[in-house]
Design an enzyme around this catalytic site. Structure first.
Site, PDB file in Angstrom:
ATOM      1  NE  ARG A   1      13.139  73.008  50.280  1.00 62.14           N
ATOM      2  CZ  ARG A   1      13.007  74.190  50.867  1.00 62.14           C
ATOM      3  NH1 ARG A   1      12.698  75.265  50.141  1.00 62.14           N
ATOM      4  NH2 ARG A   1      13.199  74.325  52.157  1.00 62.14           N
TER       5      ARG A   1
ATOM      6  CG  ASP B   1      11.787  70.910  61.334  1.00 58.23           C
ATOM      7  OD1 ASP B   1      12.263  70.689  62.469  1.00 58.23           O
ATOM      8  OD2 ASP B   1      10.765  70.346  60.925  1.00 58.23           O
TER       9      ASP B   1
ATOM     10  CB  SER C   1      14.120  66.177  58.832  1.00 59.89           C
ATOM     11  OG  SER C   1      14.213  67.551  58.570  1.00 59.89           O
TER      12      SER C   1
END
Length: 967
Positions: A577, A692, A638
């Site tokens: 994203r 995250d 990540s």
């Protein structure tokens, strides 16, 4: 006059609907803890939580106390579906006066009957190991039952009035009396029982050694026994009705095999009652909340509060006034076989007074109470051959009836018996509708066991029962099963089921015990986590610590002064994203777009990968009209990295199918900057790389300045928190604080948690792609909980505790049991539906249906009990996960409190992850355990919104704010 009397005994369907509604209301009162004492339908818990499944086997004793006799039975079951039990019976007459004497003498006599019976039925050379005999006690008096084997007598009835028993546990009294038989008094006799015992002294002494092997394990009434008897025919039976007296049959005690119907002994009762399997969570007068429990309605008192007043005829009123308990048991007095003959008698008295019947004869005999019996009534209503039999009966009573009198007599008797059958059907309809609604079913199919003189003696009873109940409860389909000897054979089944469930419970507890953590276990885990945290923070010990405690170089949380537009890049897989986050005085707004990375690029060169990412960022900024602006960017990456600065992190290895060349060991932030240079893109400035967990903390920190902890509990698990810089030995500097990425999923990889690892955890660990790694995560996170449950189910099936010992091929498939199934299976009600239907319904019934649906998908033939046990397995696994997560978090908050020298710490945890958010119990269990383990910390939990997107942008915003302040 005749028609008026018949109309009074005929009830319109509309009024039966009202009666059904009143009974359901009173049933709900009886089940509620708050209103139970006021309810007329008592709804007494029996603590019987299962019906026979056909696997019961062994020898079972039954002793039944009747009005004038004691009946003893030895029932042998073979685990063959309970279709051919073998039985031996013997009947003992109660000594004269014992029912009015001391309670001790009564129970001593019952015990002596048991021992005498054993002496005559069990061979003296029987092995001691075979002599343990569980006993079921049929005690037909009103008791307050608090366990299957614990019941306090509330009051005597049926002519009994023994002293010293009311208020005592009758099971304990009988057990004590049986135990006493093993210890004869100085004269060599067991005490109590008078002459009968002295006469049988020899056999008593020879049998006394047997008594220590007899254990009273269950107390019940005949209604429950009726249900259990019908359940042993290979069909589940969940409702039972007794309509009139139930007969125990006199059988030679040496007779083995099928029950032979010879001569009946004294009936146990002439009343009416019903029991059924209710959802246990609705029985508020007990602590049981899972599965089902048989509830004894004791519906004889229904209407004592006046709800049946408009149905009570003058004839019913006369019967009530002549009874020993006027104003009580109004329903029973309209349906019980003790009273139906009396109702007919009073109808005849009224009609005779009006000269509508017996005008030519002396009818004085009708004034004699009890002159017209239930037997007379049944002979008249069942006579289809004219009036000859009716005339014979009336003449036998001293009446001289005309032919017209005999015809009217037949009409009256049929109306009285028909009304009794109709009222039974109305009560049954209330129970069936209640069962259907509380199980959240559109329709209910159920077997109903029925026993009693009215059922057996009136051929139309079953027809009326089915037709009227179907009219009143069209959503329910009942099948009537005739019971045989509910108080004997059924009592043995209650005892057998109790032992089966007890053995199953021991076996289940043995399997689940290693997963059930004590508070001491959790305190130890908390202490170990603290030790590993300290090791991870130490410069010298970091390399050997299982909790890595990685510095993130995030030194501040949002303070509310952040303003402007910020970009965020969330790269965690083949979909990524790009976001723009706008922070103004009015709050935060976001816009985002998802882009796909083709496999050819994920497995190509690093330059191709990062060029593609920059192309997507340019596309996004163009669509958002942001190309001309230089925007700070927070990069959520990540993949495993070694972070050496807020905007510098070295890629350790690719995961998730990525294998782009030239990236491992390189600074991924610099790789992104280099790609921007190649593309000559000047509209962004990478200021921070975050994971995250940190993003989750920052996203919540904007709304709550006290948020200084981030927690992820989803597919994986991790935590971060704000640590004092002076304690971070792996980074230079002592001032301020820094967010530490704990990477606690690897906690225990050094073996410090081996003591809580179970066989199931080991099997799951060994079949993962990284055995021996991320061991704490494998106890907690959503990726593994379903597989742990599957391993438990396999072991329980192998032990024949589930699915009749028959696993399906699908259950053998790795990862077939999804963690999302745990959320569905543990679903609990929130009470909304209770308000809608008024009967206390919540989601338990729905959840149990969904459990069965899940098991059917796995091609497993699941019973109701299997569904309940499946829920317990899931609850055990998810509870342990929540408790371990809480133990880790307790170590964090306690360290923060000690760091700051506070007596009490107030802190907020920003939390994200599907397991925490979607599981119905996980968050509650975590918070409850945390409060217990860290009582000096006031911890608030805040759900994060988009930690990897919004959170990354906020890290960039905070970094930008700090940079501007420095300038």
């Amino acid at each position: 006059q005749i028609q008026r009397a018949l109309r009074a005994l005929s009830i319109p369907l509309e009024r039966l609907h009202v009666m059904k509604g009143h009974m359901i209301e009173d049933m709900c009162k009886g089940l509620s803890r708050q209103t139970h004492a006021q309810a007329k339908v008592r709804m007494l818990p029996t603590y019987i939580c299962s019906t026979p499944n056909g696997t019961e086997k062994g020898n079972f004793l039954v002793v039944e106390l009747c009005q004038t006799q004691v009946r003893t039975l030895l029932v042998t079951l073979y685990g063959d579906g309970n279709l051919s039990p073998q039985m031996m019976y013997k009947i003992y007459d109660l000594p004269q006066g014992i029912t009015q004497g001391e309670g001790e003498a009564l129970f001593d006599f019952i015990a002596q009957c048991v021992i005498q019976f054993l002496a005559e039925t069990i061979s003296s050379d029987t092995n001691d190991s075979d002599l343990y005999l569980p006993l079921g006690f049929v005690f037909p008096f009103t008791c307050r039952q608090t366990q299957l084997d614990k019941a306090e007598l509330l009051s005597w009835s049926k002519g009994f009035n023994c002293s010293g028993v009311v208020g005592k546990d009758v099971v304990e009294l009988l057990q004590s009396a049986i135990n006493k038989q093993a210890m004869p008094d100085k004269e060599g006799e067991a005490s109590g029982g008078g002459g009968w015992l002295r006469k049988n002294r020899k056999s008593s002494q020879s049998a006394s050694s047997q008594s220590r092997h007899v254990e009273v394990v269950a107390l019940m009434n005949d209604t429950v026994g009726t249900m259990m008897t019908c359940s042993m025919e290979g069909r589940a039976c969940e409702v039972a009705m007794v309509a009139g007296e139930t007969w125990a049959w006199r059988v030679p005690w040496w007779c083995w095999g099928a029950l032979l119907v010879l001569s009946p002994i004294t009936p146990a009762d002439k009343g009416s009652n019903c029991c059924f399997m209710a959802e246990a969570y609705l029985v508020e007068t007990t602590e049981e909340t899972s599965g089902r429990m048989c509830v004894n309605t004791e519906w004889g008192c229904f209407g004592d509060d006046g709800t049946l007043n408009d149905l009570i005829t003058p004839y019913d009123q006369s019967v009530d006034e002549e009874s020993s308990n006027p104003g009580e048991k109004r329903f029973e007095k309209m349906v019980g076989t003790l009273y139906l003959g009396e109702i007919v008698r009073h109808v005849l008295i009224a009609l005779t007074a009006e000269k509508a019947i017996f005008t030519g004869t002396d009818a004085a005999v009708l004034k004699e109470k009890g002159v017209f019996t239930m037997q007379h009534l049944l002979e008249i209503v069942n006579n289809e051959d004219g009036i000859t039999e009716v005339k014979r009966i009336l003449e036998g009573l001293g009446l001289q009836p005309s032919e017209r009198d005999c015809g009217r007599m037949q009409q009256i008797c049929r109306a009285v018996v028909g009304r009794a059958a109709t009222f039974h059907a109305t009560g049954l309809a209330a129970i069936l509708s209640y069962m259907c609604q509380t199980r959240d079913l559109e329709s209910l199919m159920v077997n109903v066991g029925v026993e009693g003189e009215l059922f057996a003696g009136y051929p139309r009873f079953e027809e009326i029962l089915l037709s009227v109940s179907r009219l009143l409860a069209p959503e329910c389909m009942a099948t009537i099963l005739a019971s045989r000897d509910g108080s004997g054979r059924g009592a043995a089944m209650v005892t057998a089921v109790a032992l089966r469930l007890a053995a199953q419970r021991r076996a289940v507890d043995e399997v689940l015990a290693p997963l059930r953590l004590s508070r001491d276990d959790l305190v130890k885990v908390q202490a170990l986590m603290r030790e590993e945290m300290d090791r991870g923070l130490g410069k010298e010990t970091n390399a050997s610590a299982s909790v890595r405690m990685l510095p993130t170089y995030v030194n501040h949380t949002p303070d509310g002064t952040e303003k402007g537009d910020f970009l965020a890049l969330d790269l965690g897989g083949t979909n990524f994203r790009v976001l723009v986050v706008r922070i103004t005085e009015d709050g935060i707004t976001m816009a985002s777009e998802i882009y796909v990375i083709p496999v050819s690029i994920t497995q190509g060169s690093g330059d191709e990968l990062f060029d593609h990412i920059i192309d997507c960022i340019i596309d996004f900024q163009t669509k958002q009209n942001l190309v001309t602006q230089m925007l700070p960017l927070g990069f959520t990456f990540s993949f495993p990295c070694q972070q050496v600065g807020l905007d510098k992190a070295l890629l350790l290895t690719w995961t998730k199918g990525f294998s782009a060349s030239g990236c491992v060991g390189q600074d991924v932030v610099q790789l992104l900057r280099d790609a921007a240079k190649r593309k000559r893109h000047l509209g962004m400035q990478v200021v921070a790389l975050v994971n995250d967990t940190v993003g989750t903390m920052m996203a919540c920190g904007y709304d709550d300045p006290k948020c200084e902890i981030g927690l992820i509990v989803g597919t994986g698990t991790n935590a971060c928190y704000m640590e004092e810089m002076k304690n971070v030995g792996t980074v230079e500097g002592d001032q301020g604080r820094m967010c530490i990425n704990m990477e606690w999923g690897a906690f225990g990889d050094n073996g410090c948690l081996d003591h809580i690892f179970t066989h199931f955890d080991t099997v799951v660990d060994e079949t993962t792609i990284n055995p021996g790694k991320q061991r704490f995560e494998k106890l907690i996170s959503g990726m593994y909980l379903g597989e742990i449950v599957r391993q438990i189910l396999l072991v329980m099936t192998e032990k024949e505790l589930l699915f009749q010992g028959k696993p399906s091929p699908k259950l053998q498939t790795k990862d077939i049991f999804k963690t999302k199934f745990l959320s569905t299976i543990e679903l609990d009600g929130d009470g909304d539906s209770a308000a809608n239907n008024g009967i206390g319904l919540d989601s338990n019934g729905l959840a149990l249906r969904q459990i069965r649906t899940i098991l059917n998908e796995l091609e497993l033939d699941a019973s109701f009990e299997d569904c309940v046990l499946m829920r317990e397995v899931c609850q055990t696994v998810s509870l342990r996960a929540a408790q371990l997560c809480a133990a880790g978090l307790a170590a964090v908050v306690e360290k923060m409190r000690e760091n700051r020298g506070l007596d009490q710490l107030s802190v907020t945890v920003g939390v994200d992850g599907t397991l925490y958010k979607l599981h119905p119990c996980f968050s509650t269990n975590l918070q409850t355990t945390l409060k217990d383990l860290a009582p000096n910390c006031n911890v608030t939990f805040m759900l994060s919104e988009d930690g990897s997107g919004k959170g990354a942008a906020l890290v960039a915003a905070v970094a930008d704010r700090a940079a501007n302040a420095m300038e």
